[in-house]
Design an enzyme around this catalytic site. Structure first.
Site, mmCIF file in Angstrom:
data_model
loop_
_atom_site.group_PDB
_atom_site.id
_atom_site.type_symbol
_atom_site.label_atom_id
_atom_site.label_comp_id
_atom_site.label_asym_id
_atom_site.label_seq_id
_atom_site.Cartn_x
_atom_site.Cartn_y
_atom_site.Cartn_z
ATOM 1 N N GLY A 109 0.432 -0.979 0.100
ATOM 2 C CA GLY A 109 0.044 -0.087 0.117
ATOM 3 C C GLY A 109 0.734 1.644 0.015
ATOM 4 O O GLY A 109 1.315 1.932 1.179
ATOM 5 N N VAL A 116 -0.176 6.571 4.016
ATOM 6 C CA VAL A 116 0.159 5.841 5.112
ATOM 7 C C VAL A 116 1.399 5.634 4.457
ATOM 8 O O VAL A 116 2.534 5.537 5.586
ATOM 9 C CB VAL A 116 -0.332 5.291 5.646
ATOM 10 C CG1 VAL A 116 0.060 4.814 7.440
ATOM 11 C CG2 VAL A 116 -1.701 6.051 5.743
ATOM 12 N N GLY A 117 1.622 4.045 3.757
ATOM 13 C CA GLY A 117 2.581 3.935 3.798
ATOM 14 C C GLY A 117 3.846 5.179 2.627
ATOM 15 O O GLY A 117 4.680 3.851 3.308
ATOM 16 N N ASP A 169 2.286 -1.516 -4.541
ATOM 17 C CA ASP A 169 1.229 -1.394 -4.307
ATOM 18 C C ASP A 169 0.320 -1.831 -5.832
ATOM 19 O O ASP A 169 1.137 -2.113 -6.789
ATOM 20 C CB ASP A 169 0.968 0.022 -4.582
ATOM 21 C CG ASP A 169 -0.487 0.718 -4.057
ATOM 22 O OD1 ASP A 169 -0.248 1.033 -3.070
ATOM 23 O OD2 ASP A 169 -1.151 0.699 -4.815
ATOM 24 N N ARG A 214 -11.319 6.401 5.645
ATOM 25 C CA ARG A 214 -12.505 7.114 6.076
ATOM 26 C C ARG A 214 -12.865 8.057 4.816
ATOM 27 O O ARG A 214 -11.839 9.221 4.555
ATOM 28 C CB ARG A 214 -12.678 7.459 7.075
ATOM 29 C CG ARG A 214 -12.620 6.173 8.062
ATOM 30 C CD ARG A 214 -13.279 6.632 9.505
ATOM 31 N NE ARG A 214 -11.910 7.029 10.354
ATOM 32 C CZ ARG A 214 -11.790 7.431 11.287
ATOM 33 N NH1 ARG A 214 -13.092 7.910 12.353
ATOM 34 N NH2 ARG A 214 -10.915 7.937 12.519
ATOM 35 N N ARG A 232 -14.676 4.343 11.661
ATOM 36 C CA ARG A 232 -13.596 2.916 11.546
ATOM 37 C C ARG A 232 -14.381 1.725 10.754
ATOM 38 O O ARG A 232 -13.958 1.108 9.722
ATOM 39 C CB ARG A 232 -11.988 2.880 11.846
ATOM 40 C CG ARG A 232 -11.123 3.705 12.307
ATOM 41 C CD ARG A 232 -10.154 3.426 13.513
ATOM 42 N NE ARG A 232 -8.892 4.978 13.448
ATOM 43 C CZ ARG A 232 -9.750 5.708 14.821
ATOM 44 N NH1 ARG A 232 -10.516 5.263 15.581
ATOM 45 N NH2 ARG A 232 -8.874 6.149 14.405
ATOM 46 N N VAL A 247 -2.253 -1.974 8.806
ATOM 47 C CA VAL A 247 -2.058 -0.481 9.778
ATOM 48 C C VAL A 247 -3.544 0.052 9.350
ATOM 49 O O VAL A 247 -4.191 0.248 9.845
ATOM 50 C CB VAL A 247 -1.244 0.159 9.306
ATOM 51 C CG1 VAL A 247 -1.163 1.494 9.169
ATOM 52 C CG2 VAL A 247 -0.029 -0.786 9.459
ATOM 53 N N ASN A 257 -7.535 -0.179 8.653
ATOM 54 C CA ASN A 257 -8.148 -0.029 9.431
ATOM 55 C C ASN A 257 -10.043 -0.656 9.008
ATOM 56 O O ASN A 257 -10.044 -0.866 7.909
ATOM 57 C CB ASN A 257 -8.924 1.359 9.904
ATOM 58 C CG ASN A 257 -7.994 1.965 10.841
ATOM 59 O OD1 ASN A 257 -7.640 1.162 12.151
ATOM 60 N ND2 ASN A 257 -7.378 2.581 10.578
ATOM 61 N N HIS A 289 -8.642 0.348 18.480
ATOM 62 C CA HIS A 289 -8.699 1.554 17.546
ATOM 63 C C HIS A 289 -10.217 2.066 17.503
ATOM 64 O O HIS A 289 -9.751 2.058 15.978
ATOM 65 C CB HIS A 289 -7.727 1.112 16.738
ATOM 66 C CG HIS A 289 -6.910 2.638 16.142
ATOM 67 N ND1 HIS A 289 -7.086 3.414 16.719
ATOM 68 C CD2 HIS A 289 -6.567 2.797 14.441
ATOM 69 C CE1 HIS A 289 -6.207 4.047 15.635
ATOM 70 N NE2 HIS A 289 -6.183 4.120 14.381
HETATM 71 N N1 APR Z 1 -2.790 -4.578 -3.107
HETATM 72 C C1 APR Z 1 -2.000 -3.190 -2.993
HETATM 73 N N2 APR Z 1 -2.437 -2.472 -3.173
HETATM 74 C C2 APR Z 1 -3.441 -1.826 -2.597
HETATM 75 C C3 APR Z 1 -3.984 -3.348 -2.091
HETATM 76 C C4 APR Z 1 -4.267 -4.471 -2.699
HETATM 77 N N3 APR Z 1 -4.837 -5.401 -2.710
HETATM 78 N N4 APR Z 1 -5.955 -1.908 -2.677
HETATM 79 C C5 APR Z 1 -5.430 -1.077 -1.992
HETATM 80 N N5 APR Z 1 -4.310 -0.886 -2.201
HETATM 81 C C6 APR Z 1 -3.622 0.555 -2.179
HETATM 82 C C7 APR Z 1 -4.336 1.668 -3.137
HETATM 83 O O1 APR Z 1 -3.925 1.518 -4.043
HETATM 84 C C8 APR Z 1 -3.448 2.476 -2.142
HETATM 85 O O2 APR Z 1 -2.606 3.764 -2.858
HETATM 86 O O3 APR Z 1 -3.380 0.542 -1.009
HETATM 87 C C9 APR Z 1 -3.754 2.125 -1.193
HETATM 88 C C10 APR Z 1 -4.174 2.773 0.378
HETATM 89 O O4 APR Z 1 -3.447 4.417 0.372
HETATM 90 P P1 APR Z 1 -4.584 5.441 0.453
HETATM 91 O O5 APR Z 1 -5.923 5.557 0.105
HETATM 92 O O6 APR Z 1 -3.203 7.332 0.520
HETATM 93 O O7 APR Z 1 -5.164 5.156 2.048
HETATM 94 P P2 APR Z 1 -4.276 5.261 3.855
HETATM 95 O O8 APR Z 1 -4.474 7.243 3.685
HETATM 96 O O9 APR Z 1 -2.493 5.408 3.077
HETATM 97 O O10 APR Z 1 -4.974 4.618 4.208
HETATM 98 C C11 APR Z 1 -4.582 3.607 4.188
HETATM 99 O O11 APR Z 1 -4.568 3.201 6.526
HETATM 100 O O12 APR Z 1 -4.493 4.328 8.566
HETATM 101 C C12 APR Z 1 -4.919 3.443 7.514
HETATM 102 O O13 APR Z 1 -7.802 3.399 7.973
HETATM 103 C C13 APR Z 1 -6.579 4.136 7.029
HETATM 104 O O14 APR Z 1 -6.904 1.737 5.622
HETATM 105 C C14 APR Z 1 -6.450 3.761 5.462
HETATM 106 C C15 APR Z 1 -5.367 1.878 5.252
#
Ligand code: APR
Length: 307
Positions: free
Chosen positions: A7, A11-12, A31, A80, A86, A117, A119, A174
């Site tokens: 991901g 966050v990642g 990703d 969210r 969550r 991580v 939610n 959480h």
């Molecule tokens: N495999 C790999 N990556 C994936 C998959 C998957 N099956 N499904 C989704 N992703 C990737 C998305 O492409 C995206 O780049 O996960 C990433 C999530 O990033 P954001 O949408 O920016 O979300 P983010 O704010 O990073 O939060 C991610 O962390 O804190 C928690 O509640 C939050 O559940 C959420 C998670």
């Protein structure tokens, strides 16, 4: 060490930046979205001369590039939107975490330490436990450290001192039923209950419980990522450097605090083997009841979702 971050969203990618800043090891960003992990990896490597980062960052869409990773951080999933809890993310993120875990199990990193991580955290730790079958030592969730950091910030702000002097303890799930423990919170070694009134502490507890939602309400298009990424990095650092540091994390309890077979936020000693020990604080009957209520919330969601 090789650290995989699955991901490469907010966050990642922010966690990757902090890990590079701290020179913690080789980082692999995975990703689904083509170009996203590659772009972040290149951007980070171009910062390496400035950061003094001596390792590599690799971005890829294929889980096979995780080979050899000793730690895997799962941040894949949707965040969210305003007004959502969550738990509202459960159905979507459960499918994503199950898929990611299938890939981890098949990969040449199947003996890694996994930090969840995504939610709703504690419920998705249960999903990961079922999908991976890992011992609890190698599967933990990031939650309490973030909630404790938020509480420390609110206390420091109220007292007009830097939050680094505040040591807060937030246990439990959480979510809305997290358990901020003022009796186990100290400021420069002094109990916070001697420094702030009961009314003020009650406000800080509520603020801590709603802190994630407060950020979502501001951002409107996503959730917090700086503080979550900082908490992930602290956990990874404790493992990489074998610090044996006690940090609140979501862990699978096997009798501690009178709870069995459920992930709950508790103080965990982290070292090179992952979760090396769970510390049992002496809780009052009221605090214990709150912790159990928190665990029940997770059990209920697990049962309702048929995990
Ligand atoms: N495999 C790999 N990556 C994936 C998959 C998957 N099956 N499904 C989704 N992703 C990737 C998305 O492409 C995206 O780049 O996960 C990433 C999530 O990033 P954001 O949408 O920016 O979300 P983010 O704010 O990073 O939060 C991610 O962390 O804190 C928690 O509640 C939050 O559940 C959420 C998670």
């Amino acid at each position: 060490m090789k650290i995989a971050i699955i991901g490469a969203g907010k966050v990642g990618s922010t966690a990757a930046f902090l890990m590079a800043f701290k020179n913690l090891g080789d980082i692999i960003l995975v990703d689904l979205v083509e170009g996203l992990p590659q772009g972040h990896a290149l951007d980070l490597m171009e910062a390496s001369p400035l950061l003094g980062f001596e390792h590599s960052v690799l971005g890829c869409n294929d889980f096979r590039c995780m080979a050899g990773a000793e730690i895997a951080v799962i941040t894949a999933g949707v965040p969210r939107k305003p007004g959502m809890s969550r738990l509202d993310l459960l159905n979507t993120n459960k499918r994503i975490v199950e898929e990611v875990c299938r890939h981890i199990k098949k990969s040449a990193a199947k003996n890694c330490i996994v930090i969840v991580v995504t939610n709703p955290l504690d419920v998705l730790c249960m999903v990961a436990k079922k999908a991976l079958g890992f011992p609890r030592q190698r599967l933990i969730g990031m939650s309490g450290l973030l909630d404790s950091s938020r509480m420390s910030y609110f206390i420091g702000k109220e007292l007009g001192i830097p939050a680094k002097h505040v040591y807060s303890t937030v246990l439990g799930s959480h979510g809305d039923n997290m358990v901020p423990l003022t009796r186990h919170t100290r400021v420069g070694g002094k109990p916070v209950e001697k420094l702030l009134s009961k009314r003020k502490l009650a406000e800080i507890i509520e603020h801590t419980q709603q802190a994630g939602a407060e950020i979502v309400a501001h951002l409107k298009t996503g959730s917090a990522f700086f503080a979550p990424a900082a908490a992930i990095t602290e956990m990874v650092e404790a493992i990489v450097k074998n610090k044996k540091k006690t940090l609140p994390c979501s862990a699978y309890l096997e009798g501690e605090y009178g709870l069995h077979g459920v992930f709950v936020g508790v103080p965990c000693v982290l070292g090179k083997k992952g979760l090396e020990k769970i510390t049992e604080l002496k809780l009052s009957s009221e605090e214990l009841a709150l912790l159990r209520k928190s665990a029940e919330e997770t059990r209920k969601a697990v049962k309702e979702t048929g995990i």
